[in-house]
Design a protein around this motif. Structure first.
Motif, PDB file in Angstrom:
ATOM      1  N   LEU A   1      12.984  -4.684  -4.960  1.00  0.00           N
ATOM      2  CA  LEU A   1      11.654  -4.995  -5.483  1.00  0.00           C
ATOM      3  C   LEU A   1      10.922  -5.982  -4.575  1.00  0.00           C
ATOM      4  N   THR A   2      11.650  -6.977  -4.078  1.00  0.00           N
ATOM      5  CA  THR A   2      11.021  -7.970  -3.198  1.00  0.00           C
ATOM      6  C   THR A   2      10.515  -7.324  -1.921  1.00  0.00           C
ATOM      7  N   LEU A   3      11.354  -6.507  -1.281  1.00  0.00           N
ATOM      8  CA  LEU A   3      10.938  -5.842  -0.049  1.00  0.00           C
ATOM      9  C   LEU A   3       9.761  -4.910  -0.305  1.00  0.00           C
ATOM     10  N   MET A   4       9.794  -4.212  -1.437  1.00  0.00           N
ATOM     11  CA  MET A   4       8.721  -3.284  -1.768  1.00  0.00           C
ATOM     12  C   MET A   4       7.367  -3.995  -1.836  1.00  0.00           C
ATOM     13  N   PHE A   5       7.312  -5.102  -2.521  1.00  0.00           N
ATOM     14  CA  PHE A   5       6.031  -5.789  -2.689  1.00  0.00           C
ATOM     15  C   PHE A   5       5.668  -6.639  -1.465  1.00  0.00           C
ATOM     16  N   LEU A   6       6.664  -7.033  -0.659  1.00  0.00           N
ATOM     17  CA  LEU A   6       6.346  -7.668   0.619  1.00  0.00           C
ATOM     18  C   LEU A   6       5.631  -6.692   1.547  1.00  0.00           C
ATOM     19  N   LEU A   7       6.013  -5.413   1.477  1.00  0.00           N
ATOM     20  CA  LEU A   7       5.432  -4.413   2.366  1.00  0.00           C
ATOM     21  C   LEU A   7       4.118  -3.847   1.852  1.00  0.00           C
ATOM     22  N   ALA A   8       3.727  -4.181   0.626  1.00  0.00           N
ATOM     23  CA  ALA A   8       2.513  -3.593   0.047  1.00  0.00           C
ATOM     24  C   ALA A   8       1.267  -3.984   0.837  1.00  0.00           C
ATOM     25  N   LEU A   9       1.083  -5.275   1.107  1.00  0.00           N
ATOM     26  CA  LEU A   9      -0.105  -5.719   1.852  1.00  0.00           C
ATOM     27  C   LEU A   9      -0.123  -5.182   3.280  1.00  0.00           C
ATOM     28  N   PRO A  10       0.988  -5.243   4.036  1.00  0.00           N
ATOM     29  CA  PRO A  10       0.954  -4.645   5.372  1.00  0.00           C
ATOM     30  C   PRO A  10       0.611  -3.164   5.366  1.00  0.00           C
ATOM     31  N   TYR A  11       1.128  -2.433   4.386  1.00  0.00           N
ATOM     32  CA  TYR A  11       0.818  -0.998   4.327  1.00  0.00           C
ATOM     33  C   TYR A  11      -0.655  -0.783   3.993  1.00  0.00           C
ATOM     34  N   LEU A  12      -1.196  -1.575   3.067  1.00  0.00           N
ATOM     35  CA  LEU A  12      -2.624  -1.477   2.757  1.00  0.00           C
ATOM     36  C   LEU A  12      -3.452  -1.790   3.996  1.00  0.00           C
ATOM     37  N   GLY A  13      -3.059  -2.808   4.751  1.00  0.00           N
ATOM     38  CA  GLY A  13      -3.787  -3.132   5.971  1.00  0.00           C
ATOM     39  C   GLY A  13      -3.754  -2.014   6.986  1.00  0.00           C
ATOM     40  N   THR A  14      -2.612  -1.340   7.109  1.00  0.00           N
ATOM     41  CA  THR A  14      -2.512  -0.198   8.018  1.00  0.00           C
ATOM     42  C   THR A  14      -3.449   0.921   7.588  1.00  0.00           C
ATOM     43  N   LEU A  15      -3.507   1.186   6.283  1.00  0.00           N
ATOM     44  CA  LEU A  15      -4.405   2.230   5.776  1.00  0.00           C
ATOM     45  C   LEU A  15      -5.866   1.895   6.048  1.00  0.00           C
ATOM     46  N   LEU A  16      -6.252   0.644   5.761  1.00  0.00           N
ATOM     47  CA  LEU A  16      -7.634   0.227   6.011  1.00  0.00           C
ATOM     48  C   LEU A  16      -7.972   0.336   7.496  1.00  0.00           C
ATOM     49  N   SER A  17      -7.042  -0.084   8.343  1.00  0.00           N
ATOM     50  CA  SER A  17      -7.279  -0.001   9.790  1.00  0.00           C
ATOM     51  C   SER A  17      -7.472   1.440  10.229  1.00  0.00           C
ATOM     52  N   GLN A  18      -6.626   2.331   9.723  1.00  0.00           N
ATOM     53  CA  GLN A  18      -6.720   3.732  10.125  1.00  0.00           C
ATOM     54  C   GLN A  18      -8.045   4.351   9.701  1.00  0.00           C
ATOM     55  N   ILE A  19      -8.510   4.002   8.488  1.00  0.00           N
ATOM     56  CA  ILE A  19      -9.794   4.549   8.015  1.00  0.00           C
ATOM     57  C   ILE A  19     -10.947   4.021   8.861  1.00  0.00           C
TER      58      ILE A  19
END
Length: 417
Positions: free
Chosen positions: A217-235
């Motif tokens: 659970l900790t790793l999952m939510f640690l990676l949430a913001l980086p993944y969102l940032g990657t998506l925003l960057s790609q768009i």
């Protein structure tokens, strides 16, 4: 055991590919068919009704993976996998054969549930079969499955163009055939595989699963913001690329993303399989750290409003980083937990990533998109440096289940043969 392992590594990515072609093509094809006049073979729905249908599809896309993970946790992966693929094929056949709004709604429900059931079940089956000393192959298999998804995304324009030329109903009939083929392959695969004994499938013997559970659970939510940032960057990077909407340049740019993802998948999976054969130790968090650092770099050109060449380079960098985030995180959850708990965690992980993917499209264009992306990049860079330098220690802190039966400590994040 080698033939069993090779069967899993080959068959499951093929099943994922066949299922994901329908996943990516369903929404644009169904919208086009619904808006098309009845006289020309369409459904003649109003724009408001189609908007409601699309909103319902988004909600289904968010919730069904968790349902699929829960069913895989309760029943094992085989029943949800086969029933999910069958639901997809039945729903696609209904759309190909009827214009009734009620039947289309039923078909939509079947397809949404089927897609949500099948994907977590597929990855849970991978986690069941490639555990213990084969953890590195589990990571490679998760990455290969992600590559198969992107092959499906790469084929989306071809599928839509074929349906426009030959009729959307024929397109749904073709997708139904692909789903039925995937169902047959899934049945054949499950008949060839036997369930691993509980003593072998467990991540450790006689130890508590509390730390791996909360670590996941900790790793999952640690990676949430980086993944969102990657998506925003790609768009933002895609919007900054040269070319008018619908132009050949942007069509090529759309194809470039999954192509680079597939190339990154091939390179990363080959490296992991090589490490398995050479018995070379690898830490999952170290590879995740490399992906996080690459993802953080993609945010810099949009934040600095850099020139077009740097935008294109960052767009390519983000595509290369993609397979190092989502599938490796899922593989880490699966190798840390029991198969049933891993199924539930995978359903939650896919639900979270789907939510972030949909939210990112609404966040782009707001006044705080760039500050949010800067925050995500900062988190990604911090985690990337920490995982790269201290991956083994952090992995032990998050996931270490304790000692094995002989009393020697076991680093479950160190992948070895």
């Amino acid at each position: 055991m080698n033939s069993r392992r090779n069967l899993v590594l080959l068959a499951i990515p093929v099943i994922i590919l066949l299922e994901r072609i329908g996943y990516f093509a369903t929404r644009p094809m169904l919208v086009s068919l619904a808006l098309q006049d009845v006289e020309t073979g369409g459904m003649g729905m109003s724009g408001d009704r189609v908007s409601t249908l699309v909103s319902a599809m988004v909600l289904f896309r968010l919730g069904t993976p968790f349902v699929g993970g829960a069913f895989a946790a309760m029943l094992g992966p085989r029943i949800p996998l086969i029933s999910g693929l069958m639901m997809c094929s039945v729903g696609q056949i209904i759309i190909a054969r009827t214009s009734s709004a009620g039947m289309v709604t039923l078909a939509f429900i079947l397809i949404g549930l089927g897609q949500g059931l099948s994907l977590p079940a597929l990855y849970t089956l991978l986690a069941e079969e490639l555990r213990g000393p084969q953890e590195v192959l589990c990571s490679a298999a998760f990455i290969l499955g992600y590559g198969a998804m992107n092959v499906g995304a790469l084929l989306l324009p071809t599928m839509v163009d074929f349906s426009r030329a030959s009729g959307f109903r024929l397109g749904f009939a073709v997708m139904a055939g692909l789903s039925l083929t995937a169902t047959v392959l899934a049945v054949a695969l499950t008949l060839r595989l036997r369930r691993l004994p509980a003593s072998e499938a467990a991540p450790s013997q006689g130890t508590s699963l509390a730390r791996p559970f909360f670590g996941s659970l900790t790793l999952m939510f640690l990676l949430a913001l980086p993944y969102l940032g990657t998506l925003l960057s790609q768009i933002l990077l895609f919007k900054a690329l040269p070319g008018e909407p619908g132009s050949e340049e942007l069509r090529a740019a759309y194809a470039l993303n999954p192509t680079l993802v597939i190339a990154s998948v091939a390179l990363t999976a080959s490296g992991l399989i090589w490490a398995f054969r050479r018995q070379h130790p690898i830490t999952v968090l170290l590879v995740l750290g490399v992906g996080l650092l690459l993802g953080a770099l993609t945010a810099l050109p949009p934040l600095w409003n850099a020139q077009a060449s740097l935008m294109v380079l960052a767009y390519c960098c983000g595509a290369v980083a993609e397979p190092l985030l989502i599938p490796l995180a899922g593989a880490r959850f699966s190798t840390a937990l029991s198969p049933r708990m891993a199924a539930l965690m995978l359903g939650l992980w896919f639900t979270l990533t789907n939510f972030l993917a949909d939210v990112s499209t609404y966040l782009v264009g707001s006044s705080w998109t760039l500050p949010l992306m800067a925050l995500c990049a900062l988190v990604a860079a911090t985690l990337g440096v920490a995982f790269t330098l201290f991956g083994r220690r952090l992995d032990g802190l998050l996931f270490s289940p304790g000692a094995t039966q002989n009393g020697s400590p076991r680093d479950n994040g160190q992948l070895h043969a």
